[in-house]
Motif scaffolding. Structure first.
Motif, PDB file in Angstrom:
ATOM      1  N   SER A 170       7.780  -0.446  -8.610  1.00  0.00           N
ATOM      2  CA  SER A 170       6.814  -0.730  -8.829  1.00  0.00           C
ATOM      3  C   SER A 170       5.738  -1.083  -7.195  1.00  0.00           C
ATOM      4  CB  SER A 170       6.540  -2.304  -8.849  1.00  0.00           C
ATOM      5  OG  SER A 170       7.406  -3.047  -8.371  1.00  0.00           O
ATOM      6  N   LEU A 171       4.965  -1.276  -7.121  1.00  0.00           N
ATOM      7  CA  LEU A 171       4.653  -1.267  -5.109  1.00  0.00           C
ATOM      8  C   LEU A 171       4.408  -2.663  -4.414  1.00  0.00           C
ATOM      9  CD1 LEU A 171       1.023   0.515  -5.565  1.00  0.00           C
ATOM     10  CD2 LEU A 171       2.953   1.971  -4.777  1.00  0.00           C
ATOM     11  N   GLU A 172       5.398  -3.734  -5.688  1.00  0.00           N
ATOM     12  CA  GLU A 172       5.363  -5.152  -4.782  1.00  0.00           C
ATOM     13  C   GLU A 172       6.551  -4.977  -3.437  1.00  0.00           C
ATOM     14  OE1 GLU A 172       7.975  -9.587  -5.403  1.00  0.00           O
ATOM     15  OE2 GLU A 172       8.183  -7.419  -7.481  1.00  0.00           O
ATOM     16  N   GLY A 173       5.612  -5.509  -2.168  1.00  0.00           N
ATOM     17  CA  GLY A 173       6.143  -5.168  -1.320  1.00  0.00           C
ATOM     18  C   GLY A 173       6.095  -3.752  -0.189  1.00  0.00           C
ATOM     19  N   SER A 174       5.627  -2.854  -0.864  1.00  0.00           N
ATOM     20  CA  SER A 174       5.439  -1.639  -0.493  1.00  0.00           C
ATOM     21  C   SER A 174       4.635  -1.640   0.781  1.00  0.00           C
ATOM     22  CB  SER A 174       5.300  -0.994  -2.068  1.00  0.00           C
ATOM     23  OG  SER A 174       3.516  -1.280  -1.857  1.00  0.00           O
ATOM     24  N   TYR A 175       5.086  -0.620   1.521  1.00  0.00           N
ATOM     25  CA  TYR A 175       4.062   0.007   2.676  1.00  0.00           C
ATOM     26  C   TYR A 175       3.822   1.349   2.909  1.00  0.00           C
ATOM     27  CZ  TYR A 175       7.621  -3.674   4.818  1.00  0.00           C
ATOM     28  OH  TYR A 175       7.911  -5.187   5.433  1.00  0.00           O
ATOM     29  N   PHE A 176       3.180   1.439   3.386  1.00  0.00           N
ATOM     30  CA  PHE A 176       2.258   2.743   3.708  1.00  0.00           C
ATOM     31  C   PHE A 176       2.291   3.065   5.136  1.00  0.00           C
ATOM     32  CE2 PHE A 176      -1.402   5.888   3.037  1.00  0.00           C
ATOM     33  CZ  PHE A 176      -0.582   6.627   2.681  1.00  0.00           C
ATOM     34  N   TYR A 177       1.753   3.476   5.558  1.00  0.00           N
ATOM     35  CA  TYR A 177       1.535   3.999   7.193  1.00  0.00           C
ATOM     36  C   TYR A 177       0.855   5.502   7.041  1.00  0.00           C
ATOM     37  CZ  TYR A 177       6.239   1.034   8.763  1.00  0.00           C
ATOM     38  OH  TYR A 177       7.290   0.160   8.821  1.00  0.00           O
ATOM     39  N   SER A 178      -0.361   5.081   7.699  1.00  0.00           N
ATOM     40  CA  SER A 178      -1.599   6.491   7.937  1.00  0.00           C
ATOM     41  C   SER A 178      -1.711   6.787   8.838  1.00  0.00           C
ATOM     42  CB  SER A 178      -1.788   6.682   6.287  1.00  0.00           C
ATOM     43  OG  SER A 178      -3.160   7.718   6.844  1.00  0.00           O
ATOM     44  N   ASP A 179      -2.957   7.524   9.085  1.00  0.00           N
ATOM     45  CA  ASP A 179      -3.727   7.770  10.225  1.00  0.00           C
ATOM     46  C   ASP A 179      -4.775   7.652  10.036  1.00  0.00           C
ATOM     47  OD1 ASP A 179      -4.741  11.214  11.173  1.00  0.00           O
ATOM     48  OD2 ASP A 179      -3.335  10.716   9.619  1.00  0.00           O
ATOM     49  N   SER A 180      -5.160   7.999   8.940  1.00  0.00           N
ATOM     50  CA  SER A 180      -6.633   9.059   8.225  1.00  0.00           C
ATOM     51  C   SER A 180      -7.483   7.916   7.596  1.00  0.00           C
ATOM     52  CB  SER A 180      -6.636   9.717   8.005  1.00  0.00           C
ATOM     53  OG  SER A 180      -7.694  10.282   7.154  1.00  0.00           O
ATOM     54  N   HIS A 181      -8.500   7.687   8.190  1.00  0.00           N
ATOM     55  CA  HIS A 181      -9.242   7.119   6.951  1.00  0.00           C
ATOM     56  C   HIS A 181      -9.307   7.914   5.410  1.00  0.00           C
ATOM     57  CE1 HIS A 181     -12.165  10.354   8.185  1.00  0.00           C
ATOM     58  NE2 HIS A 181     -12.788   9.919   7.408  1.00  0.00           N
ATOM     59  N   ASN A 182      -9.173   9.060   5.531  1.00  0.00           N
ATOM     60  CA  ASN A 182      -9.027   9.703   4.209  1.00  0.00           C
ATOM     61  C   ASN A 182      -7.648   9.441   2.650  1.00  0.00           C
ATOM     62  OD1 ASN A 182     -10.559  11.976   4.346  1.00  0.00           O
ATOM     63  ND2 ASN A 182      -9.209  12.529   5.905  1.00  0.00           N
ATOM     64  N   ASP A 183      -7.118   8.241   3.826  1.00  0.00           N
ATOM     65  CA  ASP A 183      -6.229   7.470   2.631  1.00  0.00           C
ATOM     66  C   ASP A 183      -6.111   6.164   2.770  1.00  0.00           C
ATOM     67  OD1 ASP A 183      -4.167   9.544   2.680  1.00  0.00           O
ATOM     68  OD2 ASP A 183      -3.836   9.338   4.613  1.00  0.00           O
ATOM     69  N   LEU A 184      -7.507   5.637   2.342  1.00  0.00           N
ATOM     70  CA  LEU A 184      -7.725   4.094   2.446  1.00  0.00           C
ATOM     71  C   LEU A 184      -7.691   3.524   1.218  1.00  0.00           C
ATOM     72  CD1 LEU A 184     -11.233   3.738   5.019  1.00  0.00           C
ATOM     73  CD2 LEU A 184      -8.984   2.484   5.142  1.00  0.00           C
ATOM     74  N   PRO A 185      -8.333   4.620   0.279  1.00  0.00           N
ATOM     75  CA  PRO A 185      -7.477   4.221  -1.341  1.00  0.00           C
ATOM     76  C   PRO A 185      -6.297   3.533  -0.918  1.00  0.00           C
ATOM     77  CG  PRO A 185      -9.141   6.304  -0.816  1.00  0.00           C
ATOM     78  CD  PRO A 185      -8.180   6.450   0.394  1.00  0.00           C
ATOM     79  N   LEU A 186      -5.304   4.471  -0.957  1.00  0.00           N
ATOM     80  CA  LEU A 186      -3.751   4.051  -0.960  1.00  0.00           C
ATOM     81  C   LEU A 186      -3.294   3.091   0.267  1.00  0.00           C
ATOM     82  CD1 LEU A 186      -1.192   4.538  -1.921  1.00  0.00           C
ATOM     83  CD2 LEU A 186      -0.700   6.664  -0.495  1.00  0.00           C
ATOM     84  N   LEU A 187      -4.449   2.613   1.451  1.00  0.00           N
ATOM     85  CA  LEU A 187      -3.590   1.836   2.099  1.00  0.00           C
ATOM     86  C   LEU A 187      -3.647   0.061   1.620  1.00  0.00           C
ATOM     87  CD1 LEU A 187      -4.742   3.386   5.415  1.00  0.00           C
ATOM     88  CD2 LEU A 187      -2.092   2.686   5.050  1.00  0.00           C
ATOM     89  N   GLU A 188      -4.997   0.367   0.868  1.00  0.00           N
ATOM     90  CA  GLU A 188      -6.148  -0.668   0.295  1.00  0.00           C
ATOM     91  C   GLU A 188      -4.689  -0.951  -1.573  1.00  0.00           C
ATOM     92  OE1 GLU A 188      -9.688   0.411  -0.983  1.00  0.00           O
ATOM     93  OE2 GLU A 188      -9.950  -0.137   1.114  1.00  0.00           O
ATOM     94  N   ALA A 189      -3.767  -0.051  -1.773  1.00  0.00           N
ATOM     95  CA  ALA A 189      -3.223  -0.185  -3.111  1.00  0.00           C
ATOM     96  C   ALA A 189      -2.158  -1.257  -2.484  1.00  0.00           C
ATOM     97  CB  ALA A 189      -3.602   1.158  -3.608  1.00  0.00           C
ATOM     98  N   VAL A 190      -1.361  -0.741  -1.677  1.00  0.00           N
ATOM     99  CA  VAL A 190      -0.200  -1.279  -0.779  1.00  0.00           C
ATOM    100  C   VAL A 190      -0.185  -2.609  -0.278  1.00  0.00           C
ATOM    101  CG1 VAL A 190       0.874   1.227  -0.193  1.00  0.00           C
ATOM    102  CG2 VAL A 190      -0.135  -0.469   1.330  1.00  0.00           C
ATOM    103  N   ASP A 191       1.731  -3.578  -0.326  1.00  0.00           N
ATOM    104  CA  ASP A 191       1.793  -5.149   0.198  1.00  0.00           C
ATOM    105  C   ASP A 191       1.043  -4.900   1.882  1.00  0.00           C
ATOM    106  OD1 ASP A 191       1.436  -6.011  -2.478  1.00  0.00           O
ATOM    107  OD2 ASP A 191       3.832  -5.927  -2.283  1.00  0.00           O
ATOM    108  N   HIS A 192       1.779  -4.056   2.280  1.00  0.00           N
ATOM    109  CA  HIS A 192       1.851  -3.079   4.085  1.00  0.00           C
ATOM    110  C   HIS A 192       1.198  -1.909   4.511  1.00  0.00           C
ATOM    111  CE1 HIS A 192       4.089  -7.243   3.484  1.00  0.00           C
ATOM    112  NE2 HIS A 192       4.900  -6.700   2.983  1.00  0.00           N
ATOM    113  N   ALA A 193      -0.162  -2.275   4.340  1.00  0.00           N
ATOM    114  CA  ALA A 193      -0.416  -1.310   4.952  1.00  0.00           C
ATOM    115  C   ALA A 193      -0.480  -1.118   7.078  1.00  0.00           C
ATOM    116  CB  ALA A 193      -1.998  -1.714   4.810  1.00  0.00           C
ATOM    117  N   VAL A 194       0.160   0.280   7.743  1.00  0.00           N
ATOM    118  CA  VAL A 194      -0.053  -0.189   9.021  1.00  0.00           C
ATOM    119  C   VAL A 194      -0.727   1.368   9.116  1.00  0.00           C
ATOM    120  CG1 VAL A 194       1.848   0.196  10.403  1.00  0.00           C
ATOM    121  CG2 VAL A 194       2.259  -1.489   8.344  1.00  0.00           C
ATOM    122  N   ALA A 195      -1.884   0.905  10.304  1.00  0.00           N
ATOM    123  CA  ALA A 195      -1.933   2.076  10.958  1.00  0.00           C
ATOM    124  C   ALA A 195      -1.377   2.368  12.062  1.00  0.00           C
ATOM    125  CB  ALA A 195      -4.365   1.229  11.376  1.00  0.00           C
ATOM    126  N   VAL A 196      -1.382   4.199  11.771  1.00  0.00           N
ATOM    127  CA  VAL A 196      -0.412   4.728  12.737  1.00  0.00           C
ATOM    128  C   VAL A 196      -1.352   5.140  13.916  1.00  0.00           C
ATOM    129  CG1 VAL A 196       1.215   5.775  13.168  1.00  0.00           C
ATOM    130  CG2 VAL A 196       1.353   4.330  11.604  1.00  0.00           C
TER     131      VAL A 196
END
Length: 217
Positions: A170-196
């Protein structure tokens, strides 16, 4: 065990492996230099601006693979890794991966770049699970055509959701690290979004959403 998901290009690497592969093909005379370089640069510009036609790009990027055997391609990739990818590796990125390992998290790289280019990179980074765009393979040779859902924008979410269903995670407690605005759909889906080291559009979205903004450079 939380999922720690990482974009690859310009996140864990100080550059774009897909564009670098194109530069490698040009430098080695494997493709028609002027035409291929111009198209490679234009597709990269479209990606940065958020207007990339992912199907057209994948057909462009995968086409050279169809001209060579897997043994030939693997030899090319080994040279590419040594000359182009090793200089892009980031100590801070690898330290971040290690911190998540030490925390007991499950590491994954998810990238729009095709798996031929990225699987050896993920392996070198010690990340066993990779979701990437795929090229069609028939009789152990690439056809030059894409296969399945491209791992791009909302396609990253679709591919991840399919993987979650297959693995029971599951995505409970999940992190996603990304540099790109193309990844906003996934950044918005996780619990901890981090812009790199984010692009301007992602930086503005991260500030508005209250997401951490970090640098691995």
């Amino acid at each position: 065990m939380a999922l720690a998901i990482f974009d690859l290009d310009n996140t864990l690497l100080a550059g774009d492996s897909d564009h670098a592969w194109g530069e490698f093909l040009v430098a080695k005379g494997i493709v028609d230099s002027d035409e291929f370089k111009a198209k490679n640069d234009e597709f990269y510009r479209q990606y940065q601006q958020g207007g990339l036609d992912i199907d057209a790009y994948l057909r462009f990027a995968l086409s050279p693979l169809s001209k060579y055997s897997r043994r030939e391609l693997d030899a090319m990739h080994a040279t590419f890794m040594a000359e182009y990818i090793t200089p892009l590796r980031l100590p801070k990125a690898e330290a971040l991966l290690q911190r998540h390992r030490d925390a007991g998290d499950f590491l994954m790289i998810i990238t729009a770049t095709n798996s031929f280019v990225t699987a050896p990179i993920a392996d070198a980074l010690g990340v066993e699970t990779l979701l990437a765009s795929e090229g069609e393979i028939i009789d152990n040779r690439y056809t030059g055509r894409p296969s399945g859902t491209p791992c791009f924008k909302s396609g990253k979410v679709s591919r991840l959701q399919a993987w979650l269903a297959e693995t029971g995670r599951s995505l409970e407690g999940s992190y996603f690290y990304s540099d790109s605005h193309n990844d906003l759909p996934l950044l918005e889906a996780v619990d901890h979004a981090v812009a790199v080291d984010p692009d301007d559009t992602l930086n503005a979205a991260a500030v508005a959403a209250g997401w951490p903004v970090i640098s691995l450079r």
